[in-house]
Design an enzyme around this catalytic site. Structure first.
Site, PDB file in Angstrom:
ATOM      1  N   GLU A 162      -3.218  36.995   0.569  1.00 40.39           N
ATOM      2  CA  GLU A 162      -2.798  37.419   1.912  1.00 40.39           C
ATOM      3  C   GLU A 162      -3.730  38.425   2.577  1.00 40.39           C
ATOM      4  O   GLU A 162      -3.292  39.466   3.057  1.00 40.39           O
ATOM      5  CB  GLU A 162      -1.370  37.992   1.853  1.00 40.39           C
ATOM      6  CG  GLU A 162      -0.374  36.987   1.305  1.00 40.39           C
ATOM      7  CD  GLU A 162       1.073  37.485   1.314  1.00 40.39           C
ATOM      8  OE1 GLU A 162       1.300  38.647   1.687  1.00 40.39           O
ATOM      9  OE2 GLU A 162       1.952  36.693   0.940  1.00 40.39           O
ATOM     10  N   ASN A 204      -5.216  32.842  -1.883  1.00 39.66           N
ATOM     11  CA  ASN A 204      -3.828  32.410  -1.646  1.00 39.66           C
ATOM     12  C   ASN A 204      -3.271  33.075  -0.389  1.00 39.66           C
ATOM     13  O   ASN A 204      -3.460  34.275  -0.186  1.00 39.66           O
ATOM     14  CB  ASN A 204      -3.004  32.835  -2.875  1.00 39.66           C
ATOM     15  CG  ASN A 204      -1.607  32.256  -2.916  1.00 39.66           C
ATOM     16  OD1 ASN A 204      -1.423  31.054  -2.736  1.00 39.66           O
ATOM     17  ND2 ASN A 204      -0.610  33.099  -3.150  1.00 39.66           N
ATOM     18  N   HIS A 240       5.905  28.791   2.417  1.00 39.21           N
ATOM     19  CA  HIS A 240       7.268  29.284   2.665  1.00 39.21           C
ATOM     20  C   HIS A 240       7.680  28.696   4.014  1.00 39.21           C
ATOM     21  O   HIS A 240       7.232  29.154   5.060  1.00 39.21           O
ATOM     22  CB  HIS A 240       7.276  30.817   2.701  1.00 39.21           C
ATOM     23  CG  HIS A 240       6.876  31.431   1.395  1.00 39.21           C
ATOM     24  ND1 HIS A 240       7.634  31.301   0.245  1.00 39.21           N
ATOM     25  CD2 HIS A 240       5.793  32.167   1.042  1.00 39.21           C
ATOM     26  CE1 HIS A 240       7.033  31.936  -0.753  1.00 39.21           C
ATOM     27  NE2 HIS A 240       5.914  32.466  -0.295  1.00 39.21           N
ATOM     28  N   GLU A 267       3.774  28.519  -3.596  1.00 34.55           N
ATOM     29  CA  GLU A 267       5.028  29.287  -3.537  1.00 34.55           C
ATOM     30  C   GLU A 267       6.077  28.547  -2.716  1.00 34.55           C
ATOM     31  O   GLU A 267       6.812  29.149  -1.927  1.00 34.55           O
ATOM     32  CB  GLU A 267       4.768  30.671  -2.922  1.00 34.55           C
ATOM     33  CG  GLU A 267       3.711  31.467  -3.666  1.00 34.55           C
ATOM     34  CD  GLU A 267       3.490  32.870  -3.119  1.00 34.55           C
ATOM     35  OE1 GLU A 267       4.323  33.360  -2.330  1.00 34.55           O
ATOM     36  OE2 GLU A 267       2.468  33.476  -3.490  1.00 34.55           O
ATOM     37  N   ASP A 269       9.014  27.051  -0.868  1.00 35.59           N
ATOM     38  CA  ASP A 269      10.466  27.115  -0.664  1.00 35.59           C
ATOM     39  C   ASP A 269      10.730  26.732   0.788  1.00 35.59           C
ATOM     40  O   ASP A 269       9.925  27.020   1.664  1.00 35.59           O
ATOM     41  CB  ASP A 269      11.091  28.476  -1.057  1.00 35.59           C
ATOM     42  CG  ASP A 269      10.393  29.690  -0.472  1.00 35.59           C
ATOM     43  OD1 ASP A 269       9.636  29.564   0.512  1.00 35.59           O
ATOM     44  OD2 ASP A 269      10.619  30.800  -0.998  1.00 35.59           O
TER      45      ASP A 269
HETATM   46  C1  XIL Z   1       7.839  38.243  -3.681  1.00 33.72           C
HETATM   47  C2  XIL Z   1       8.822  38.218  -4.841  1.00 33.72           C
HETATM   48  O1  XIL Z   1       9.423  36.936  -4.875  1.00 33.72           O
HETATM   49  C3  XIL Z   1       9.852  39.293  -4.680  1.00 33.72           C
HETATM   50  O2  XIL Z   1      10.649  39.383  -5.858  1.00 33.72           O
HETATM   51  C4  XIL Z   1       9.194  40.636  -4.428  1.00 33.72           C
HETATM   52  O3  XIL Z   1      10.170  41.601  -4.154  1.00 33.72           O
HETATM   53  C5  XIL Z   1       8.216  40.546  -3.286  1.00 33.72           C
HETATM   54  O4  XIL Z   1       7.284  39.527  -3.528  1.00 33.72           O
HETATM   55  N1  XIL Z   1       4.080  36.025  -1.096  1.00 33.72           N
HETATM   56  C6  XIL Z   1       3.661  36.247  -2.374  1.00 33.72           C
HETATM   57  C7  XIL Z   1       4.631  36.577  -3.440  1.00 33.72           C
HETATM   58  O5  XIL Z   1       2.456  36.063  -2.659  1.00 33.72           O
HETATM   59  O6  XIL Z   1       4.092  37.428  -4.411  1.00 33.72           O
HETATM   60  C8  XIL Z   1       5.876  37.180  -2.872  1.00 33.72           C
HETATM   61  O7  XIL Z   1       6.815  37.336  -3.932  1.00 33.72           O
HETATM   62  C9  XIL Z   1       6.426  36.317  -1.769  1.00 33.72           C
HETATM   63  C10 XIL Z   1       5.437  36.202  -0.642  1.00 33.72           C
END
Ligand code: XIL
Length: 459
Positions: A162, A204, A240, A267, A269
């Site tokens: 990020e 990422n 996401h 990631e 969802d």
């Molecule tokens: C999130 C976790 O799922 C949570 O438990 C934590 O509080 C915050 O981070 N992008 C990412 C992940 O790269 O590491 C993040 O994970 C979600 C967004």
């Protein structure tokens, strides 16, 4: 547990015995029509993985662990390998939770994505208060220490997470990391490569699902890195999502792949009423891009999700499969996906890598080819097993290792022996390979495996 070929055939015999004596059909990872019945097995049919984020604190929850062990063959630590977790005080490292997750994964035959070496969030407080040259030094030390601790055990690292801004600028996000100088990202990739030459190194990010200003900024960085020889192997698209993947999702994956890097959905969802369709669309997009090597969902049950109340995952709070699960599984089992290509990853500039060995024809109904990634004193071998004109229901591969070389770890196959004429057999989820399709396994070793060949036979 690493399955030896002996314990594997014993397990297979025991299953067959149970099935005949009890007169029931066992729920295996693969059904009679060749369709796989778990996400990991279904993804493995095309040489891909299906993973999940795992929280160390949930490894005592049996519902959670049962689903994890049954469905997934790649694991990402949800928080446990981040900077605040691994280096709570400057120069003082704590790997206990990260190691728990890694050990659970490895002892259950799963691989691990490392997440994340440098990220502007979840920095420990001491690093948040730093700037400039002192911070740069701490950042590089962090990358080196953590990548060295996990050396040889990580499939791919999110080296930088990020770092790009949302919106239309296409530029970097402001942070104390960024303020140490624009070259911090390439410095981190070089440090990670030096510390763990066997891991694929990824950038990422999120909001990079379609072709937009942010993903184009990243695209331009990756193109520049490839042109200048900065070691980058993959781009993680977090994904996401709400309701839908953008219509140019697949085209976006493809344009990154065309730069010569792997892409991974890291990631996933998806919230909203169209969830099941959107999950299938994302899955199909990955299957259609040869260098999309796998998909990771960000948690197991809806109650495990960081998106509280949005129910964006594949299992409900009780661990039941949702419609979205069924649509992902069906998409993985449908069609003829492209097999991901595994080109040789360049390692340190001083060690030339061996080109992929030519495919060895074999009358036993399958062929095997090796892609070798070598460095001084070690190597990672990725072996692609391809079925001939008839489907495989099991396979065996032999890899004669040169003297001095020894296998230290492996994934997606059981081995007999670690030196000399090492032989490999499929694990439960990747023995069934449709005609003309491929699956992959791999191993890491010490010494030199230059010139390694692989011979396959159906079993
Ligand atoms: C999130 C976790 O799922 C949570 O438990 C934590 O509080 C915050 O981070 N992008 C990412 C992940 O790269 O590491 C993040 O994970 C979600 C967004």
């Amino acid at each position: 547990m690493k399955l030896t070929s002996r314990s594997f055939s014993r397990a297979a015999l025991a299953s067959a015995f149970l099935a005949t004596t009890l007169g029931v059909s066992l729920v295996l990872a693969s059904s009679a029509d060749g369709a796989a019945s778990t996400l990991g097995a279904a993804a493995a049919q095309s040489g891909r993985y299906f993973g999940t984020a795992v929280a160390a604190g949930k490894l005592g929850d049996s519902t959670y662990v049962n689903i994890l062990n049954r469905e997934f063959n790649m694991v990402t630590a949800e928080n446990e390998m981040k900077w605040d977790a691994t280096e709570p005080n400057p120069g003082q490292f704590n790997y206990s939770s990260g190691d728990r997750i890694l050990n659970h994964a490895v002892s259950n035959g799963k691989r691990v994505r490392g997440h994340a070496l440098l990220w502007y969030q979840q920095e420990p407080g001491w690093a948040q208060r730093m700037e400039g040259a002192g911070l740069r030094q701490a950042m590089m030390n962090h990358v080196t220490q953590v990548a060295t601790h996990y050396r040889g055990k990580i499939y791919a690292w999110d080296v930088v997470n990020e770092a790009f801004a949302d919106g239309n600028s296409g530029g970097r996000r402001d942070s104390n990391l960024q303020r140490t100088g624009n070259d911090w990202i390439e410095a981190a990739f070089r440090a990670a490569r030096a510390a763990d030459p066997g891991a694929k190194l990824c950038y990422n990010d999120y909001n990079t699902d379609g072709i937009n200003a942010k993903s184009t900024g990243i695209y331009n960085m990756v193109r520049d890195f490839k042109a200048r020889g900065v070691p980058i192997d993959c781009v993680g698209i977090q994904s996401h999502l709400t309701n839908n993947a953008p219509s140019d999702y697949q085209a976006n994956l493809q344009r990154f792949a065309d730069l010569g890097v792997d892409v991974q959905i890291t990631e996933l969802d998806i919230s909203g009423a169209n969830q099941a369709n959107a999950y299938a669309a994302v899955t199909r997009a990955c299957l259609a891009v040869a260098r999309c090597t796998g998909i990771t969902v960000w948690g197991i049950r809806d109650t495990d999700s960081w998106r509280t109340g949005q129910n964006p995952l594949l299992f409900d709070g009780s661990g039941n499969k949702k419609a979205a699960y069924n649509s992902v599984l069906a998409a993985l089992n449908a069609a003829t996906p492209t097999t991901p290509t595994t080109p040789t990853t360049p390692t340190t500039p001083t060690t030339p890598t061996t080109p992929t060995t030519p495919t060895t024809p074999n009358p036993g109904g399958c062929t095997a080819s090796v892609s070798l990634n070598s460095w001084n004193g070690g190597f990672v071998a990725t072996v692609k097993v391809t079925a001939g004109g008839t489907p495989l229901t099991g396979w065996r591969v032999t890899t004669p290792l040169p003297g001095g070389a020894a296998v230290t770890s492996s994934w997606s196959a059981g081995n007999s022996g670690t030196t000399g004429n090492v032989s490999w057999s499929n694990v439960s989820y990747n023995g069934n390979v449709p005609a003309g399709q491929s699956t992959e396994f791999g191993f890491q070793g010490t010494g030199s495996a230059e010139g390694l060949t692989a011979t396959c036979s159906a079993s």
